[in-house]
Design a protein around this motif. Structure first.
Motif, PDB file in Angstrom:
ATOM      1  N   ALA A 196      32.916  53.227  19.141  1.00 56.26           N
ATOM      2  CA  ALA A 196      34.242  52.615  19.011  1.00 56.26           C
ATOM      3  C   ALA A 196      35.169  53.051  20.138  1.00 56.26           C
ATOM      4  CB  ALA A 196      34.848  52.977  17.659  1.00 56.26           C
ATOM      5  N   VAL A 197      35.095  54.312  20.531  1.00 57.54           N
ATOM      6  CA  VAL A 197      35.966  54.796  21.603  1.00 57.54           C
ATOM      7  C   VAL A 197      35.565  54.172  22.934  1.00 57.54           C
ATOM      8  CG1 VAL A 197      36.605  56.848  22.937  1.00 57.54           C
ATOM      9  CG2 VAL A 197      36.576  56.948  20.446  1.00 57.54           C
ATOM     10  N   VAL A 198      34.276  54.079  23.201  1.00 55.66           N
ATOM     11  CA  VAL A 198      33.802  53.516  24.469  1.00 55.66           C
ATOM     12  C   VAL A 198      34.112  52.024  24.549  1.00 55.66           C
ATOM     13  CG1 VAL A 198      31.715  52.995  25.792  1.00 55.66           C
ATOM     14  CG2 VAL A 198      32.049  55.272  24.855  1.00 55.66           C
ATOM     15  N   CYS A 199      33.970  51.318  23.441  1.00 58.82           N
ATOM     16  CA  CYS A 199      34.177  49.864  23.437  1.00 58.82           C
ATOM     17  C   CYS A 199      35.640  49.464  23.241  1.00 58.82           C
ATOM     18  CB  CYS A 199      33.322  49.217  22.355  1.00 58.82           C
ATOM     19  SG  CYS A 199      31.555  49.366  22.655  1.00 58.82           S
ATOM     20  N   SER A 200      36.515  50.413  23.017  1.00 60.22           N
ATOM     21  CA  SER A 200      37.923  50.096  22.783  1.00 60.22           C
ATOM     22  C   SER A 200      38.574  49.583  24.054  1.00 60.22           C
ATOM     23  CB  SER A 200      38.656  51.341  22.275  1.00 60.22           C
ATOM     24  OG  SER A 200      40.012  51.049  22.072  1.00 60.22           O
ATOM     25  N   LEU A 218      42.889  53.792  10.038  1.00 62.55           N
ATOM     26  CA  LEU A 218      42.396  52.418   9.940  1.00 62.55           C
ATOM     27  C   LEU A 218      43.536  51.462   9.626  1.00 62.55           C
ATOM     28  CD1 LEU A 218      40.292  50.133   9.616  1.00 62.55           C
ATOM     29  CD2 LEU A 218      39.893  50.981   7.292  1.00 62.55           C
ATOM     30  N   VAL A 219      44.372  51.832   8.661  1.00 65.85           N
ATOM     31  CA  VAL A 219      45.509  50.986   8.307  1.00 65.85           C
ATOM     32  C   VAL A 219      46.451  50.853   9.503  1.00 65.85           C
ATOM     33  CG1 VAL A 219      47.565  50.839   6.830  1.00 65.85           C
ATOM     34  CG2 VAL A 219      45.356  51.494   5.845  1.00 65.85           C
ATOM     35  N   GLN A 220      46.713  51.953  10.181  1.00 63.51           N
ATOM     36  CA  GLN A 220      47.586  51.918  11.363  1.00 63.51           C
ATOM     37  C   GLN A 220      46.985  51.033  12.454  1.00 63.51           C
ATOM     38  OE1 GLN A 220      48.342  55.769  13.062  1.00 63.51           O
ATOM     39  NE2 GLN A 220      49.175  54.906  14.945  1.00 63.51           N
ATOM     40  N   ASP A 221      45.683  51.164  12.705  1.00 64.17           N
ATOM     41  CA  ASP A 221      45.035  50.359  13.744  1.00 64.17           C
ATOM     42  C   ASP A 221      45.065  48.870  13.417  1.00 64.17           C
ATOM     43  OD1 ASP A 221      44.521  52.681  15.090  1.00 64.17           O
ATOM     44  OD2 ASP A 221      42.390  52.758  14.561  1.00 64.17           O
ATOM     45  N   SER A 222      44.988  48.535  12.126  1.00 61.28           N
ATOM     46  CA  SER A 222      44.997  47.116  11.771  1.00 61.28           C
ATOM     47  C   SER A 222      46.403  46.525  11.809  1.00 61.28           C
ATOM     48  CB  SER A 222      44.375  46.915  10.392  1.00 61.28           C
ATOM     49  OG  SER A 222      45.157  47.551   9.407  1.00 61.28           O
ATOM     50  N   LEU A 223      47.435  47.355  11.712  1.00 56.82           N
ATOM     51  CA  LEU A 223      48.805  46.844  11.689  1.00 56.82           C
ATOM     52  C   LEU A 223      49.486  46.842  13.058  1.00 56.82           C
ATOM     53  CD1 LEU A 223      50.155  48.456   8.391  1.00 56.82           C
ATOM     54  CD2 LEU A 223      49.356  46.120   8.754  1.00 56.82           C
ATOM     55  N   VAL A 224      49.085  47.745  13.940  1.00 60.24           N
ATOM     56  CA  VAL A 224      49.732  47.848  15.253  1.00 60.24           C
ATOM     57  C   VAL A 224      48.985  46.957  16.236  1.00 60.24           C
ATOM     58  CG1 VAL A 224      50.305  49.416  17.140  1.00 60.24           C
ATOM     59  CG2 VAL A 224      50.502  50.194  14.779  1.00 60.24           C
ATOM     60  N   PRO A 225      49.637  45.940  16.801  1.00 59.66           N
ATOM     61  CA  PRO A 225      48.926  44.984  17.664  1.00 59.66           C
ATOM     62  C   PRO A 225      48.492  45.577  19.016  1.00 59.66           C
ATOM     63  CG  PRO A 225      51.256  44.434  17.536  1.00 59.66           C
ATOM     64  CD  PRO A 225      51.028  45.559  16.588  1.00 59.66           C
ATOM     65  N   LYS A 226      49.249  46.503  19.581  1.00 58.07           N
ATOM     66  CA  LYS A 226      48.920  47.031  20.910  1.00 58.07           C
ATOM     67  C   LYS A 226      48.097  48.315  20.866  1.00 58.07           C
ATOM     68  CE  LYS A 226      51.907  44.448  23.449  1.00 58.07           C
ATOM     69  NZ  LYS A 226      51.874  43.904  24.731  1.00 58.07           N
ATOM     70  N   GLY A 227      47.776  48.808  19.689  1.00 59.40           N
ATOM     71  CA  GLY A 227      47.022  50.055  19.569  1.00 59.40           C
ATOM     72  C   GLY A 227      45.521  49.822  19.633  1.00 59.40           C
ATOM     73  N   PRO A 228      44.765  50.830  19.247  1.00 56.89           N
ATOM     74  CA  PRO A 228      43.311  50.674  19.208  1.00 56.89           C
ATOM     75  C   PRO A 228      42.902  49.561  18.245  1.00 56.89           C
ATOM     76  CG  PRO A 228      43.921  52.976  18.985  1.00 56.89           C
ATOM     77  CD  PRO A 228      45.176  52.174  18.886  1.00 56.89           C
ATOM     78  N   SER A 229      41.707  49.044  18.436  1.00 57.10           N
ATOM     79  CA  SER A 229      41.231  47.933  17.606  1.00 57.10           C
ATOM     80  C   SER A 229      40.946  48.402  16.180  1.00 57.10           C
ATOM     81  CB  SER A 229      39.959  47.346  18.213  1.00 57.10           C
ATOM     82  OG  SER A 229      38.908  48.292  18.143  1.00 57.10           O
ATOM     83  N   THR A 230      40.813  47.433  15.306  1.00 56.99           N
ATOM     84  CA  THR A 230      40.473  47.747  13.919  1.00 56.99           C
ATOM     85  C   THR A 230      39.099  48.397  13.840  1.00 56.99           C
ATOM     86  OG1 THR A 230      41.823  45.877  13.213  1.00 56.99           O
ATOM     87  CG2 THR A 230      40.284  46.760  11.605  1.00 56.99           C
ATOM     88  N   TRP A 231      38.196  48.034  14.747  1.00 60.12           N
ATOM     89  CA  TRP A 231      36.868  48.652  14.766  1.00 60.12           C
ATOM     90  C   TRP A 231      36.974  50.161  14.972  1.00 60.12           C
ATOM     91  CZ3 TRP A 231      32.439  49.608  13.222  1.00 60.12           C
ATOM     92  CH2 TRP A 231      31.490  50.326  13.952  1.00 60.12           C
ATOM     93  N   THR A 232      37.941  50.612  15.751  1.00 64.72           N
ATOM     94  CA  THR A 232      38.133  52.047  15.943  1.00 64.72           C
ATOM     95  C   THR A 232      38.486  52.713  14.611  1.00 64.72           C
ATOM     96  OG1 THR A 232      38.929  51.604  18.171  1.00 64.72           O
ATOM     97  CG2 THR A 232      39.361  53.785  17.297  1.00 64.72           C
ATOM     98  N   GLY A 233      39.326  52.079  13.829  1.00 60.78           N
ATOM     99  CA  GLY A 233      39.673  52.617  12.513  1.00 60.78           C
ATOM    100  C   GLY A 233      38.509  52.604  11.555  1.00 60.78           C
ATOM    101  N   VAL A 234      37.748  51.517  11.553  1.00 60.18           N
ATOM    102  CA  VAL A 234      36.568  51.435  10.680  1.00 60.18           C
ATOM    103  C   VAL A 234      35.550  52.501  11.075  1.00 60.18           C
ATOM    104  CG1 VAL A 234      34.601  49.976  10.054  1.00 60.18           C
ATOM    105  CG2 VAL A 234      36.893  48.998  10.143  1.00 60.18           C
ATOM    106  N   ALA A 235      35.354  52.669  12.383  1.00 60.01           N
ATOM    107  CA  ALA A 235      34.400  53.675  12.855  1.00 60.01           C
ATOM    108  C   ALA A 235      34.847  55.082  12.460  1.00 60.01           C
ATOM    109  CB  ALA A 235      34.235  53.574  14.368  1.00 60.01           C
ATOM    110  N   GLY A 236      36.147  55.335  12.471  1.00 54.37           N
ATOM    111  CA  GLY A 236      36.651  56.640  12.042  1.00 54.37           C
ATOM    112  C   GLY A 236      36.373  56.905  10.577  1.00 54.37           C
ATOM    113  N   VAL A 237      36.536  55.888   9.737  1.00 58.10           N
ATOM    114  CA  VAL A 237      36.240  56.038   8.310  1.00 58.10           C
ATOM    115  C   VAL A 237      34.744  56.260   8.110  1.00 58.10           C
ATOM    116  CG1 VAL A 237      36.256  54.880   6.075  1.00 58.10           C
ATOM    117  CG2 VAL A 237      38.252  54.732   7.559  1.00 58.10           C
ATOM    118  N   LEU A 238      33.915  55.456   8.793  1.00 57.35           N
ATOM    119  CA  LEU A 238      32.467  55.644   8.695  1.00 57.35           C
ATOM    120  C   LEU A 238      32.059  57.029   9.169  1.00 57.35           C
ATOM    121  CD1 LEU A 238      31.052  52.220   9.939  1.00 57.35           C
ATOM    122  CD2 LEU A 238      30.776  53.227   7.670  1.00 57.35           C
ATOM    123  N   GLN A 239      32.663  57.484  10.256  1.00 57.35           N
ATOM    124  CA  GLN A 239      32.349  58.806  10.789  1.00 57.35           C
ATOM    125  C   GLN A 239      32.628  59.893   9.750  1.00 57.35           C
ATOM    126  OE1 GLN A 239      35.151  60.299  13.575  1.00 57.35           O
ATOM    127  NE2 GLN A 239      33.694  61.705  14.524  1.00 57.35           N
TER     128      GLN A 239
END
Length: 138
Positions: free
Chosen positions: A29-33, A99-120
């Motif tokens: 997620a970090v590399v693909c962000s 994850l919630v922050q990533d999905s709500l902030v348009p200019k931040g990291p992608s939602t995938w970054t938040g999902v990957a953090g939860v999975l991690q």
């Protein structure tokens, strides 16, 4: 070879694979962000790893005997284990917050970054439990 022997033999390898998969999701997620991932997003995974290490420092034998008036090794082990679980669940809750922050902030990291953090964090917690249950008591 009984089922307990198989679990003791293959459990640590399975735990390592689950732990590695958790970190692999995060690195992917970090590399693909498309944007830079702030260091704050790294903290839940770091603390989840620390918590997994913490509850694997507790011997199973220390949890067997219990007396309500005991202030010795059993009480310290239970307190340490409780603290480790608090840290692991707080890190999981923190990753959900990211994850919630990533999905709500348009200019931040992608939602995938938040999902990957939860999975991690979830996979690190599971790997620590698998390793703790599969350790031999010797």
């Amino acid at each position: 070879m009984g089922s307990g022997d198989v679990w003791t033999a293959f459990g640590p390898g399975l735990a390592g694979a689950i732990f590695g998969a958790g970190w692999w999701f995060w690195v992917d997620a970090v590399v693909c962000s498309q944007s830079t991932v702030p260091f704050l997003h790294y903290l839940p995974g770091i603390f989840a790893s620390l918590a997994a290490l913490m509850f694997n420092c507790v011997k199973k034998e220390d949890l067997q005997e219990y007396s309500s008036y005991d202030d010795g090794e059993g009480c310290r082990s239970r307190t340490w284990l409780f603290l480790a679980y608090v840290i692991s669940f707080v890190s999981l809750a923190g990753s959900v917050g990211m994850l919630v922050q990533d999905s709500l902030v348009p200019k931040g990291p992608s939602t995938w970054t938040g999902v990957a953090g939860v999975l991690q964090c979830f996979l690190i917690l599971i790997s620590g439990l698998v390793f703790w249950t599969s350790r031999s008591s010797e």
